[in-house]
Write a protein that holds these residues in place. Structure first.
Motif, short mmCIF file in Angstrom:
data_model
loop_
_atom_site.label_atom_id
_atom_site.label_comp_id
_atom_site.label_asym_id
_atom_site.label_seq_id
_atom_site.Cartn_x
_atom_site.Cartn_y
_atom_site.Cartn_z
N ARG A 1 0.83 -1.21 0.00
CA ARG A 1 0.00 0.00 0.00
C ARG A 1 0.86 1.26 0.00
NH1 ARG A 1 -1.88 -2.75 4.23
NH2 ARG A 1 -3.55 -4.19 3.83
N ASP A 2 2.14 1.11 0.34
CA ASP A 2 3.06 2.24 0.43
C ASP A 2 3.41 2.74 -0.98
OD1 ASP A 2 5.18 4.01 0.74
OD2 ASP A 2 6.32 2.71 2.09
N LYS A 3 2.84 3.87 -1.36
CA LYS A 3 3.01 4.40 -2.73
C LYS A 3 4.45 4.83 -3.02
CE LYS A 3 -1.41 4.38 -3.88
NZ LYS A 3 -1.96 3.43 -4.80
N SER A 4 5.25 5.05 -1.98
CA SER A 4 6.63 5.47 -2.20
C SER A 4 7.63 4.31 -2.15
CB SER A 4 7.03 6.53 -1.16
OG SER A 4 7.02 5.96 0.14
N TYR A 5 7.13 3.08 -1.93
CA TYR A 5 8.03 1.93 -1.78
C TYR A 5 8.73 1.63 -3.10
CZ TYR A 5 9.82 -2.63 -0.43
OH TYR A 5 10.64 -3.69 -0.15
N GLN A 6 10.03 1.39 -3.01
CA GLN A 6 10.83 0.98 -4.17
C GLN A 6 11.80 -0.11 -3.72
OE1 GLN A 6 12.80 4.51 -5.55
NE2 GLN A 6 10.99 5.26 -6.61
N ALA A 7 12.09 -1.01 -4.62
CA ALA A 7 13.10 -2.04 -4.35
C ALA A 7 13.74 -2.39 -5.69
CB ALA A 7 12.47 -3.27 -3.71
N LYS A 8 15.02 -2.62 -5.65
CA LYS A 8 15.79 -2.89 -6.86
C LYS A 8 15.42 -4.27 -7.44
CE LYS A 8 20.48 -2.93 -8.62
NZ LYS A 8 21.89 -2.82 -8.31
N GLY A 9 15.19 -4.30 -8.74
CA GLY A 9 14.99 -5.56 -9.45
C GLY A 9 13.60 -6.16 -9.36
N VAL A 10 12.63 -5.40 -8.84
CA VAL A 10 11.26 -5.91 -8.72
C VAL A 10 10.28 -4.92 -9.33
CG1 VAL A 10 11.84 -7.16 -6.59
CG2 VAL A 10 10.75 -4.92 -6.44
N ILE A 11 9.09 -5.40 -9.58
CA ILE A 11 7.97 -4.53 -9.95
C ILE A 11 7.19 -4.28 -8.67
CG2 ILE A 11 5.83 -4.36 -11.27
CD1 ILE A 11 7.06 -6.33 -13.31
N VAL A 12 6.81 -3.04 -8.41
CA VAL A 12 6.01 -2.71 -7.24
C VAL A 12 4.61 -2.35 -7.71
CG1 VAL A 12 5.74 -1.20 -5.24
CG2 VAL A 12 8.03 -1.92 -5.95
N PHE A 13 3.62 -3.07 -7.18
CA PHE A 13 2.21 -2.76 -7.45
C PHE A 13 1.54 -2.44 -6.13
CE2 PHE A 13 2.03 -5.66 -11.44
CZ PHE A 13 2.33 -4.61 -12.28
N HIS A 14 0.40 -1.73 -6.24
CA HIS A 14 -0.30 -1.27 -5.04
C HIS A 14 -1.71 -1.81 -4.92
CE1 HIS A 14 3.12 1.36 -4.57
NE2 HIS A 14 2.94 1.78 -5.81
N THR A 15 -2.20 -2.49 -5.96
CA THR A 15 -3.57 -3.01 -5.92
C THR A 15 -3.65 -4.42 -6.48
OG1 THR A 15 -4.22 -2.23 -8.13
CG2 THR A 15 -4.48 -0.66 -6.28
N VAL A 16 -4.68 -5.13 -6.06
CA VAL A 16 -4.96 -6.46 -6.59
C VAL A 16 -5.20 -6.37 -8.10
CG1 VAL A 16 -6.68 -8.32 -6.57
CG2 VAL A 16 -5.85 -7.36 -4.40
#
Length: 166
Positions: A65-80
């Motif tokens: 749910r964290d809209k500012s979350y980032q991590a190297k080498g992954v895709i970040v999604f916020h919803t189902v």
């Protein structure tokens, strides 16, 4: 295709402090074999519990749910819905890989379940969510090999969603 993959003990425990409460190398090999060249989806806590690094030879999606979350080498999604849209266009299998809330969000959309049952009871703080097993057909069952490195009795189970007439 959307599938869920997990290991649980006899009581449905799947984790303790965002980690597996057991060491079962053959289950880790099974997880690798099933998910390689596919996509795995997990929550942020699960991802960080495994070292906050993507696993090799598969695409990792972190759901948060964290809209500012980032991590190297992954895709970040916020919803189902973002994950479901991705899965519709991905040619391989999109595996739901934890934690409990993520499984709960996606079980209704899964076509196949891959469950490892470990015949032991572990101390844990996370259980797998309720599954209505009447909606599923067991299509494969195989006993895991118990040895020095794999000290617990366990089995691999594969379930397919029953087709219902509308």
């Amino acid at each position: 295709m959307l599938a869920a993959i997990w290991a649980q003990d006899e009581q449905g425990t799947i984790g303790k402090e965002n980690r597996l409460p057991w060491h079962l190398p053959n289950d880790l090999k099974f997880f690798k074999q099933m998910t390689e060249d596919n996509t795995i989806v997990m929550g942020r806590k699960t991802f960080e519990g495994m070292g906050a690094r993507p696993l090799p030879n598969r695409q990792t999606i972190v759901l948060t749910r964290d809209k500012s979350y980032q991590a190297k080498g992954v895709i970040v999604f916020h919803t189902v819905d973002e994950v479901l849209d991705y899965a519709k266009t991905f040619s391989g299998i999109t595996f739901i890989a934890g934690g409990s809330a993520v499984y709960e969000d996606f079980l209704q959309y899964c076509d196949v379940l891959y469950r490892t049952v470990i015949y032991h009871s572990f101390d844990g703080d996370t259980k797998f969510p309720f599954v209505d097993w009447d909606d599923w057909t067991l299509i494969n069952l195989s006993a895991g090999e118990q040895d020095e490195a794999n000290g617990y009795a366990y089995q691999f189970e594969t379930y397919q969603r029953k087709v219902t007439a509308d």
